[in-house]
Design a protein around this motif. Structure first.
Motif, PDB file in Angstrom:
ATOM      1  N   GLY A  24       0.919  -1.271  -0.067  1.00 23.13           N
ATOM      2  CA  GLY A  24      -0.019   0.025  -0.019  1.00 23.13           C
ATOM      3  C   GLY A  24       0.661   1.256  -0.151  1.00 23.13           C
ATOM      4  O   GLY A  24       0.467   2.278  -0.707  1.00 23.13           O
ATOM      5  N   SER A  28       0.952   3.983  -2.846  1.00 23.79           N
ATOM      6  CA  SER A  28       0.477   5.320  -2.657  1.00 23.79           C
ATOM      7  C   SER A  28       1.431   6.309  -2.911  1.00 23.79           C
ATOM      8  O   SER A  28       1.017   7.507  -3.519  1.00 23.79           O
ATOM      9  CB  SER A  28      -0.015   5.446  -1.197  1.00 23.79           C
ATOM     10  N   VAL A  32       1.208   9.535  -5.434  1.00 28.53           N
ATOM     11  CA  VAL A  32       1.554  10.979  -5.168  1.00 28.53           C
ATOM     12  C   VAL A  32       2.498  11.414  -6.027  1.00 28.53           C
ATOM     13  O   VAL A  32       2.292  12.820  -6.302  1.00 28.53           O
ATOM     14  CB  VAL A  32       1.636  10.956  -3.505  1.00 28.53           C
ATOM     15  N   ALA A  56       2.041   8.327   4.797  1.00 29.12           N
ATOM     16  CA  ALA A  56       1.884   6.666   4.073  1.00 29.12           C
ATOM     17  C   ALA A  56       2.238   5.542   5.125  1.00 29.12           C
ATOM     18  O   ALA A  56       1.463   4.674   5.146  1.00 29.12           O
ATOM     19  CB  ALA A  56       2.574   6.454   3.170  1.00 29.12           C
ATOM     20  N   LEU A  60      -0.985   3.673   5.973  1.00 25.62           N
ATOM     21  CA  LEU A  60      -1.252   2.391   5.369  1.00 25.62           C
ATOM     22  C   LEU A  60      -0.766   1.238   6.273  1.00 25.62           C
ATOM     23  O   LEU A  60      -1.117   0.151   6.236  1.00 25.62           O
ATOM     24  CB  LEU A  60      -0.195   2.192   4.250  1.00 25.62           C
ATOM     25  N   ILE A 152      -3.447  10.749  -1.436  1.00 24.55           N
ATOM     26  CA  ILE A 152      -3.083   9.921  -0.446  1.00 24.55           C
ATOM     27  C   ILE A 152      -4.199   9.394   0.325  1.00 24.55           C
ATOM     28  O   ILE A 152      -4.376   8.123   0.580  1.00 24.55           O
ATOM     29  CB  ILE A 152      -1.807  10.226   0.330  1.00 24.55           C
ATOM     30  N   PHE A 155      -6.433   7.147  -2.195  1.00 24.01           N
ATOM     31  CA  PHE A 155      -5.979   5.816  -2.166  1.00 24.01           C
ATOM     32  C   PHE A 155      -5.761   4.901  -1.188  1.00 24.01           C
ATOM     33  O   PHE A 155      -6.267   3.800  -1.152  1.00 24.01           O
ATOM     34  CB  PHE A 155      -4.240   5.956  -2.695  1.00 24.01           C
ATOM     35  N   SER A 156      -5.785   5.605   0.051  1.00 19.22           N
ATOM     36  CA  SER A 156      -6.026   5.033   1.453  1.00 19.22           C
ATOM     37  C   SER A 156      -7.406   4.365   1.470  1.00 19.22           C
ATOM     38  O   SER A 156      -7.458   3.179   2.112  1.00 19.22           O
ATOM     39  CB  SER A 156      -5.391   5.881   2.629  1.00 19.22           C
TER      40      SER A 156
END
Length: 313
Positions: A24, A28, A32, A56, A60, A152, A155-156
């Motif tokens: 992850g 990520s 970014v 991150a 993550l 981010i 994505f998370s």
């Protein structure tokens, strides 16, 4: 103080969890960096990348931590960026400006309850990031800071929610409430919240998580304290007590409830204290009471329920 307490060894996690968090983080940061580089020149894109790398790790690797949630992420970075810009514009001495930027960022995050450690790096970048950053002025709060936070964060949400035990934000997480928790059922999340506030310190764990851990610890404690044999219908069990407190029970029936905490048991006391009486209760309580399996004495005919040895003396 032992070595473990001194160095603060963290709890173990599964290999799967470690690999998932690492993958992850890779994806990520790639996202970014790619989007930032695409929207602007590479130099500007790289200025805030280190603090995004720190974010991150939180989002993550510790997705349920209080420091990893949306408001700390956005508030921590954007407000800290503002603190850094203010210091860069008003303090001529770069050393003093650098220190003040982080200090002001911490104060702002504390007051507005959005502590996010990478925000300190964002504040520092606003001061020491060079002319490319200084020329942005307060637009530094929007780009690259806010844009990178959105990337981010998005994505998370997508990545963490691929796995049911990593729901993000943590408000989406549903904890298992089917555990034993007989001794902790009266402790509610609001009690934990009040206890945490009374400590007057920042704790990176949500009250809901603490409640879940307490119940889980209670389940582990019960499993360790209970007898290492199975309770079966027709079985004879004794509490192993001395003197008049000694008794033996025969199991008559056990319910099939899916929740171990709610399974019921029916029994008859066949010897010792309460002999001849029927009873019922929760299975986990019976397991805690039972200390030994009894076996009938097979020598010659004997009156009913006279097949047991006496109490220990």
């Amino acid at each position: 103080m032992g070595l473990q307490q001194f160095i603060g060894i963290q709890a173990r996690s599964s290999v799967d969890e470690k690999i998932i968090a690492s993958i992850g983080a890779i994806l990520s940061i790639c996202a970014v960096f790619f989007v930032s580089d695409w929207l602007t020149n590479g130099t500007l894109a790289m200025t805030l990348l280190p603090s995004m790398g720190a974010s991150a790790v939180l989002l993550l690797a510790v997705p349920h931590g209080t420091l990893s949630q949306p408001w700390p992420l956005f508030g921590g970075h954007v407000l800290s960026a503002g603190a850094g810009v203010v210091c860069a514009l008003t303090i001529n001495n770069i050393y003093l400006a650098a220190g003040c930027s982080v200090g002001l960022a911490i104060l702002t995050m504390h007051v507005l309850r959005c502590i996010h450690p990478p925000g300190g790096a964002t504040a520092l970048v606003a001061v020491v990031g060079g002319d490319a950053i200084h020329n942005l002025g307060f637009s530094f709060l929007l780009f690259p800071t806010l844009i990178n936070c959105i990337i981010i964060f998005s994505f998370s949400i997508i990545f963490n929610n691929l796995f049911h035990w990593r729901r993000y934000p943590s408000s989406l997480m549903k904890y298992d409430k089917s555990m034993y928790s007989p001794e902790t059922s009266k402790i509610h999340v609001r009690h934990i919240q009040l206890a945490m506030e009374s400590l007057d310190e920042v704790i990176d764990i949500a009250p809901e998580q603490i409640k879940y851990i307490i119940d889980k610890a209670d389940e582990v404690m019960l499993s360790e304290s209970q007898a290492d044999f199975n309770i079966v219908i027709g079985g004879l069990y004794t509490n192993g007590a001395a003197g008049q407190a000694w008794s033996v029970r025969r199991v008559i029936d056990i319910s099939n409830h899916s929740n171990p905490a709610k399974k019921m048991i029916m029994y008859k006391t066949v010897d010792g204290a309460g002999k001849g009486k029927n009873g019922s209760g929760l299975l986990y309580e019976f397991k805690d009471w039972a200390k030994e399996v009894m076996k009938p004495v097979k020598k010659g005919p004997a009156p009913q329920d006279k097949h047991l040895s006496g109490p220990p003396r």
